[in-house]
Design an enzyme around this catalytic site. Structure first.
Site, PDB file in Angstrom:
ATOM      1  N   TRP A   1       0.809  -1.264   0.108  1.00 55.73           N
ATOM      2  CA  TRP A   1      -0.043  -0.091  -0.186  1.00 55.73           C
ATOM      3  C   TRP A   1       0.974   0.959   0.139  1.00 55.73           C
ATOM      4  O   TRP A   1       1.722   1.510   0.940  1.00 55.73           O
ATOM      5  CB  TRP A   1      -1.002  -0.092   1.284  1.00 55.73           C
ATOM      6  CG  TRP A   1      -1.479   1.016   1.444  1.00 55.73           C
ATOM      7  CD1 TRP A   1      -2.829   1.482   0.528  1.00 55.73           C
ATOM      8  CD2 TRP A   1      -2.280   1.704   2.593  1.00 55.73           C
ATOM      9  NE1 TRP A   1      -3.551   2.619   1.033  1.00 55.73           N
ATOM     10  CE2 TRP A   1      -3.106   2.773   2.130  1.00 55.73           C
ATOM     11  CE3 TRP A   1      -1.613   1.683   3.962  1.00 55.73           C
ATOM     12  CZ2 TRP A   1      -3.759   3.645   3.516  1.00 55.73           C
ATOM     13  CZ3 TRP A   1      -1.917   2.625   4.829  1.00 55.73           C
ATOM     14  CH2 TRP A   1      -3.061   3.517   4.424  1.00 55.73           C
TER      15      TRP A   1
ATOM     16  N   ASP B   1      -1.466  -5.717   9.090  1.00 53.15           N
ATOM     17  CA  ASP B   1      -2.323  -4.603   8.756  1.00 53.15           C
ATOM     18  C   ASP B   1      -3.484  -5.516   8.024  1.00 53.15           C
ATOM     19  O   ASP B   1      -3.404  -6.315   7.147  1.00 53.15           O
ATOM     20  CB  ASP B   1      -1.737  -3.986   7.533  1.00 53.15           C
ATOM     21  CG  ASP B   1      -2.563  -2.768   7.264  1.00 53.15           C
ATOM     22  OD1 ASP B   1      -3.773  -2.634   7.546  1.00 53.15           O
ATOM     23  OD2 ASP B   1      -2.064  -1.955   6.347  1.00 53.15           O
TER      24      ASP B   1
ATOM     25  N   LYS C   1     -13.884  -0.857   5.655  1.00 53.37           N
ATOM     26  CA  LYS C   1     -14.513  -1.722   4.760  1.00 53.37           C
ATOM     27  C   LYS C   1     -15.282  -2.626   4.952  1.00 53.37           C
ATOM     28  O   LYS C   1     -16.644  -2.631   4.605  1.00 53.37           O
ATOM     29  CB  LYS C   1     -13.451  -2.494   3.932  1.00 53.37           C
ATOM     30  CG  LYS C   1     -11.968  -1.881   3.842  1.00 53.37           C
ATOM     31  CD  LYS C   1     -11.871  -0.920   2.965  1.00 53.37           C
ATOM     32  CE  LYS C   1     -10.431  -0.418   3.096  1.00 53.37           C
ATOM     33  NZ  LYS C   1     -10.191   0.950   2.168  1.00 53.37           N
TER      34      LYS C   1
HETATM   35  C1  LMR Z   1      -6.925   2.019  -0.623  1.00 50.98           C
HETATM   36  O1  LMR Z   1      -5.564   1.619  -0.471  1.00 50.98           O
HETATM   37  O2  LMR Z   1      -7.511   2.405  -1.569  1.00 50.98           O
HETATM   38  C2  LMR Z   1      -7.715   2.342   0.576  1.00 50.98           C
HETATM   39  O3  LMR Z   1      -6.784   1.590   1.797  1.00 50.98           O
HETATM   40  C3  LMR Z   1      -7.880   3.808   0.924  1.00 50.98           C
HETATM   41  C4  LMR Z   1      -6.667   4.609   1.243  1.00 50.98           C
HETATM   42  O4  LMR Z   1      -6.791   5.064   2.381  1.00 50.98           O
HETATM   43  O5  LMR Z   1      -5.594   4.593   0.610  1.00 50.98           O
END
Ligand code: LMR
Length: 401
Positions: free
Chosen positions: A130, A211, A246
């Site tokens: 992420w 996570d 979510k």
């Molecule tokens: C995402 O990866 O789109 C979600 O977890 C929202 C975010 O905060 O980035």
């Protein structure tokens, strides 16, 4: 001071939503941010959330502060969801939970906690991960490194390379794992792989930070906790940051939790006291409303059953879209193999689309995806599927000669 500043770049995910909102094209599609959409393209308030809010409106007596680590009823419900109600971690009080403003808030508290209590710890994140992970850890002053994870050739996990890397992480460092529905790839470890990874990090004295933002979106609430529970099986110290954005659709209420698992109840309490310091110096104590909704639902047998059904509906709709997407691309004559999309889990897939193809989709069709090629399958609907797949077919033809 501020005149000397050059503007910071927009956020690679949330920045897309801002651009999407300004796009006047009526056919625009947002496959960027990880937000669930129903068959009509709306992000609904869950029925059980509405019911819980009605109850809260009628029964709430104060808006006074919560404790630094949040509401005890919420903490208990969170632990039961993570580990199972009768798990020895819960009954033996080896876990301590702090209610937090979203999964991101929980991660930042974890980062501050690590910075304060684990001197010299480097945080290891998967390649890719992420995009906000490195930013959150670096903001707390931590060094960040990556370990191999995704194999673009197989659209699966590079497990041998990952294991080799885990064997070289020094003791006292932190390993970030995605509990399920890996973001951005949609590719998870199999149960035996979880066990192997957990054993290696426990042997080496590396601390897992899991996570866990998508519980319920891969196979089911219980099944999706298998990785967390396998990691707990080693008996070592663990941090778990979970999100209710979510699975409760509570995106803008900012509700999640940081749970510390330790080898004894005393050690858990000691760790929790440092977590509270990190919270107090950051946002003091958590917002109440989202957590009150979560605990009202999880602590009421009937609401909980109905909520589990709603999670199932969301998961099944996403899986239906995965299959429809693959079928529709085939119908449009796309030769590139996209079958792997149907095998990936959760909201996201790494589509394999290049940055150039993502840009063309946006410029020509107002279809927004993350630059890495990550697409949010939950943004697809039966109504937009034809337009989407037509556009992808066109972009692939234009860029592949
Ligand atoms: C995402 O990866 O789109 C979600 O977890 C929202 C975010 O905060 O980035």
């Amino acid at each position: 001071m501020f005149e000397k500043l050059t503007p910071a770049p927009p956020d690679s995910i949330l920045g897309l939503t801002e651009a999407f909102k300004q796009d006047p094209n009526p056919r625009k599609i947002n496959l960027g941010v990880g937000v669930y959409k129903d068959a009509d393209g709306n992000t609904p308030i869950l029925r059980t959330v509405r019911m819980a809010e009605e109850r809260l409106l009628a029964s709430e007596k104060t808006k006074s502060y919560l404790p630094i680590d949040g509401s005890p009823a919420f903490q208990r419900a969170t632990q039961e969801l993570l580990f199972g109600a009768d798990h020895e971690i819960v009954t033996g009080k080896r876990a301590a939970t702090a209610q937090a403003p979203g999964g991101t808030g929980a991660l930042r508290v974890a980062a501050d906690f690590i910075a304060a209590t684990m001197p010299g710890a480097t945080v290891w994140v998967s390649d890719p991960t992420w995009p906000n992970h490195p930013g959150v850890f670096k903001a707390a002053g931590l060094a960040v490194r990556t370990y191999p994870y995704f194999d673009p050739a197989t659209h699966g996990v590079k497990f041998e390379a990952m294991i080799e890397a885990l064997r070289s992480i020094p003791a006292g460092h932190v390993l970030v794992l995605h509990g399920c529905c890996h973001n951005p790839t949609g590719v998870d470890l199999a149960p035996a792989q979880w066990r192997q990874a957990a054993e290696i990090v426990a042997e080496r004295g590396v601390m897992p930070l899991i996570d866990f933002a998508y519980q319920g979106f891969a196979e089911g609430l219980e099944q999706d906790a298998a990785g967390v529970r396998a990691t707990c099986g080693t008996g070592g110290d663990i941090l778990i940051a979970n999100s209710y954005s979510k699975n409760f659709g509570l995106y803008n209420e900012r509700v999640g939790a940081l749970t510390v698992v330790a080898s004894s109840a005393e050690a858990a309490q000691a760790a929790a006291s440092h977590v509270k310091l990190a919270v107090r110096t950051n946002y003091s104590n958590p917002p109440a409303h989202g957590g009150a909704i979560v605990s009202a639902i999880l602590n009421d047998a009937q609401l909980r059953r109905q909520w589990e059904q709603e999670v199932t509906e969301m998961r099944e709709r996403i899986n239906t879209m995965r299959h429809l997407f693959v079928e529709t691309l085939n119908e449009k004559g796309v030769e590139q193999d996209f079958d792997f999309i149907a095998r990936q889990r959760g909201m996201f897939s790494f589509s394999g689309l290049s940055a150039e193809q993502v840009k063309l989709l946006r410029d020509k069709y107002s279809i927004y995806a993350v630059g890495s090629g990550r697409i949010n399958v939950a943004g697809m609907t039966e109504a937009n599927m034809d337009y989407l797949c037509e556009a992808i077919a066109d972009v692939l033809r234009a860029t592949q000669g």
